[in-house]
Design an enzyme around this catalytic site. Structure first.
Site, short mmCIF file in Angstrom:
data_model
loop_
_atom_site.label_atom_id
_atom_site.label_comp_id
_atom_site.label_asym_id
_atom_site.label_seq_id
_atom_site.Cartn_x
_atom_site.Cartn_y
_atom_site.Cartn_z
N LYS A 117 77.73 -77.22 18.63
CA LYS A 117 77.55 -78.44 19.44
C LYS A 117 77.10 -79.62 18.57
CE LYS A 117 78.81 -76.82 23.38
NZ LYS A 117 80.14 -77.19 23.86
N TYR A 158 75.99 -71.10 18.17
CA TYR A 158 76.52 -71.86 19.31
C TYR A 158 75.98 -73.29 19.26
CZ TYR A 158 76.75 -73.81 24.00
OH TYR A 158 76.95 -74.66 25.05
N SER A 178 74.85 -80.07 24.66
CA SER A 178 73.86 -79.21 25.30
C SER A 178 72.46 -79.55 24.80
CB SER A 178 74.19 -77.76 24.95
OG SER A 178 73.13 -76.91 25.28
P1 NAD Z 1 83.09 -71.67 31.07
O1 NAD Z 1 83.23 -70.55 30.09
O2 NAD Z 1 82.99 -71.36 32.50
O3 NAD Z 1 84.28 -72.72 30.86
C1 NAD Z 1 84.89 -72.95 29.62
C2 NAD Z 1 86.40 -72.90 29.83
O4 NAD Z 1 87.05 -73.17 28.59
C3 NAD Z 1 86.90 -71.52 30.29
O5 NAD Z 1 87.73 -71.68 31.42
C4 NAD Z 1 87.68 -70.98 29.09
O6 NAD Z 1 88.75 -70.15 29.48
C5 NAD Z 1 88.13 -72.26 28.41
N1 NAD Z 1 88.34 -72.13 26.97
C6 NAD Z 1 87.49 -71.67 26.02
N2 NAD Z 1 88.06 -71.73 24.80
C7 NAD Z 1 89.30 -72.26 24.98
C8 NAD Z 1 90.37 -72.58 24.10
N3 NAD Z 1 90.28 -72.36 22.78
N4 NAD Z 1 91.50 -73.11 24.61
C9 NAD Z 1 91.61 -73.35 25.94
N5 NAD Z 1 90.63 -73.06 26.84
C10 NAD Z 1 89.49 -72.52 26.35
O7 NAD Z 1 81.81 -72.53 30.58
P2 NAD Z 1 81.03 -73.70 31.34
O8 NAD Z 1 79.70 -73.19 31.71
O9 NAD Z 1 81.88 -74.35 32.35
O10 NAD Z 1 80.80 -74.68 30.11
C11 NAD Z 1 81.64 -75.79 29.86
C12 NAD Z 1 81.14 -76.51 28.63
O11 NAD Z 1 79.80 -76.93 28.82
C13 NAD Z 1 81.15 -75.69 27.35
O12 NAD Z 1 81.52 -76.51 26.28
C14 NAD Z 1 79.70 -75.27 27.20
O13 NAD Z 1 79.37 -75.01 25.87
C15 NAD Z 1 78.99 -76.49 27.74
N6 NAD Z 1 77.64 -76.22 28.25
C16 NAD Z 1 77.47 -75.25 29.20
C17 NAD Z 1 76.18 -74.99 29.67
C18 NAD Z 1 75.94 -73.88 30.67
O14 NAD Z 1 74.81 -73.40 30.77
N7 NAD Z 1 76.92 -73.46 31.45
C19 NAD Z 1 75.10 -75.74 29.19
C20 NAD Z 1 75.33 -76.74 28.24
C21 NAD Z 1 76.61 -76.98 27.78
C1 WQD Z 2 66.24 -69.79 31.36
C2 WQD Z 2 64.84 -69.20 31.38
C3 WQD Z 2 64.55 -67.41 29.79
C4 WQD Z 2 67.31 -64.61 31.81
C5 WQD Z 2 70.85 -71.32 27.77
C6 WQD Z 2 71.40 -71.75 26.45
C7 WQD Z 2 71.62 -73.22 26.43
C8 WQD Z 2 72.47 -73.67 27.63
C9 WQD Z 2 71.94 -73.14 28.90
C10 WQD Z 2 74.76 -73.71 26.97
C11 WQD Z 2 64.29 -68.91 29.98
C12 WQD Z 2 64.40 -66.90 31.21
C13 WQD Z 2 66.54 -65.72 31.45
C14 WQD Z 2 66.65 -63.43 32.25
C15 WQD Z 2 64.53 -64.55 31.97
N1 WQD Z 2 73.81 -73.16 27.53
N2 WQD Z 2 65.18 -65.69 31.53
N3 WQD Z 2 65.28 -63.45 32.30
O1 WQD Z 2 67.99 -70.05 27.50
O2 WQD Z 2 67.28 -72.15 28.74
O3 WQD Z 2 69.59 -71.95 27.97
O4 WQD Z 2 71.75 -71.73 28.80
O5 WQD Z 2 74.76 -74.73 26.32
O6 WQD Z 2 72.25 -73.51 25.23
O7 WQD Z 2 70.48 -71.39 25.42
O8 WQD Z 2 68.87 -70.56 29.83
O9 WQD Z 2 69.20 -69.29 31.90
O10 WQD Z 2 69.23 -68.06 29.69
O11 WQD Z 2 67.09 -68.96 30.56
O12 WQD Z 2 63.29 -64.50 32.04
O13 WQD Z 2 67.29 -62.41 32.54
O14 WQD Z 2 64.88 -67.92 32.03
O15 WQD Z 2 63.62 -66.80 28.94
O16 WQD Z 2 62.91 -69.17 30.02
P1 WQD Z 2 68.32 -71.14 28.45
P2 WQD Z 2 68.68 -69.15 30.54
#
Ligand code: NAD
Ligand code: WQD
Length: 340
Positions: A154, A150, A126
């Protein structure tokens, strides 16, 4: 590469990636324990792709059950490892739960991979690993400095994979996602948070009348209009970056490759809300609130390396991201709730 095991394949990004994998001819094995998902997206993705996956309801922490999956499935060529907990605020309140699930779960997975001679992995990292970056757009060689548990999971996982790649000769790709948004063009699968932590699902629920207003977390940042700027990436583009990564690992001997996955273009919170208003035709009430602790002003990706080395680039712009999010929201106002 033929058979790909996807952890967290029932989740938001995992389900979209499974469709792209099936559409590209791969066999897909999913391992998910439904911590943050249900079976419904798996059924829908199979329908959309017109192909079946092999599904196993297993928690990664259950090493024996996981090992049995690998033994049963036979030769697995690569693992795409999505399964993790992902809410930043929750990780601050419950760090041990995050370290246990995200680190111990991954270690169990990697041990099982080692024991079954699987040597290729694509890992969901991430942009959060960059913390508050010194300059934007961010390049992959920028300092890694996560600022919450978190994010620490990562950056620790990145280190663990680099060391393992070195010791065991694995091919590893670390994808640093920026801000994934949007849904499949069919509107059949999408992001399904009960209470959204992220901006776009929140705005979407306000447009749908589920929530009354969206609070903008600060309008006094040094950005175009004072609100936070982020690099939003269509989830289908992100899914395709995983298919490109699997292709890149084919014939790649060993080592770790790191790629930013974003469009390179930043949008402010105000711009996101305004585009959502235009696309949905709905009123979206906003209230200006204080800054959210830990937030940064701006975060955008330099994705040149992924463009060059993966042959990947984002195809969708903001309009398509928001149109697809709205299509999913309007078609399924309660997400998968009610479905099993
Ligand atoms: P999500 O929660 O929708 O998907 C994660 C899945 O993993 C879920 O289906 C959950 O049930 C499963 N899971 C969690 N722990 C588990 C375990 N111990 N055993 C088996 N299954 C398990 O999340 P997502 O948004 O699809 O994110 C996927 C990956 O991408 C994650 O690693 C997350 O940290 C990373 N990521 C997400 C974002 C985002 O904003 N969505 C941004 C950057 C990185
Ligand atoms: C985006 C912008 C907020 C909600 C997070 C995690 C990051 C990654 C992606 C997993 C920011 C603003 C938000 C609201 C707002 N996840 N905001 N009102 O914080 O960039 O990233 O999700 O890996 O690790 O930190 O994403 O969508 O929360 O925020 O004003 O109700 O929207 O301040 O500027 P962020 P976000």
């Amino acid at each position: 590469m033929k058979k790909i095991l996807v952890t967290g394949g029932a989740g938001y990004i995992g389900s979209h990636t499974c469709i792209e994998l099936l559409n590209s001819g791969y066999e897909v094995v999913i391992v998910d324990d439904f911590t943050n998902s249900v079976m419904e997206p798996v059924k829908r993705l199979e329908k959309l792709a017109g192909k079946k996956v092999s599904f196993h309801e297993v928690n990664l922490l259950d090493k024996e059950a996981l090992d049995a999956v690998f033994k049963k499935e036979g030769k697995i060529d690569a693992v795409i490892h999505f399964a993790a907990l992902k809410a930043v605020g929750e990780s601050v309140a419950q760090p041990l739960m995050y370290y246990k699930n995200n680190i111990s779960g991954s270690l169990a997975l990697f041990e099982v991979m080692r024991d079954n001679d699987v040597k290729n992995v694509v890992f969901s990292s991430s942009a959060t690993v960059y913390g508050d970056p010194e300059e934007t757009p961010i390049k992959e060689d920028a300092t890694v400095h996560a600022t919450n548990p978190y994010g620490h999971t990562k950056s620790m996982m990145e280190q663990i994979l680099m060391d393992t790649s070195h010791a065991l000769g694995w091919g590893v790709i670390l994808l640093r996602y920026f801000n994934p948004v949007g849904a499949h063009e069919s509107g059949e699968i999408g992001e399904d948070p009960e209470y959204p932590n992220n901006l776009l699902p929140f705005v979407s629920q306000v447009a749908a009348g589920i929530r009354e207003h969206v609070t903008i977390f600060g309008d006094d940042y040094d950005t175009i209009d004072g609100t936070g700027v982020r690099d939003y990436i269509h989830v289908v583009d992100l899914a395709r970056a995983h298919v490109k990564s699997i292709e890149r690992l084919t014939g790649f001997d060993k080592g770790t490759l790191i790629y930013n996955i974003g469009t390179g273009t930043g949008y402010s919170v105000q711009q996101m809300v305004e585009t959502f208003r235009q696309v949905s035709g709905k009123e979206i009430k906003v209230v200006i609130g204080p800054r959210r602790p830990g937030d940064i002003a701006e975060c955008t990706a330099d994705a040149t390396l992924a463009n060059k080395e993966l042959g990947w680039s984002a195809e969708y712009g903001l309009q398509e991201m928001i149109e697809s999010a709205w299509k999913w929201q309007s078609k399924y106002p309660n997400g998968y709730r009610g479905a099993k």
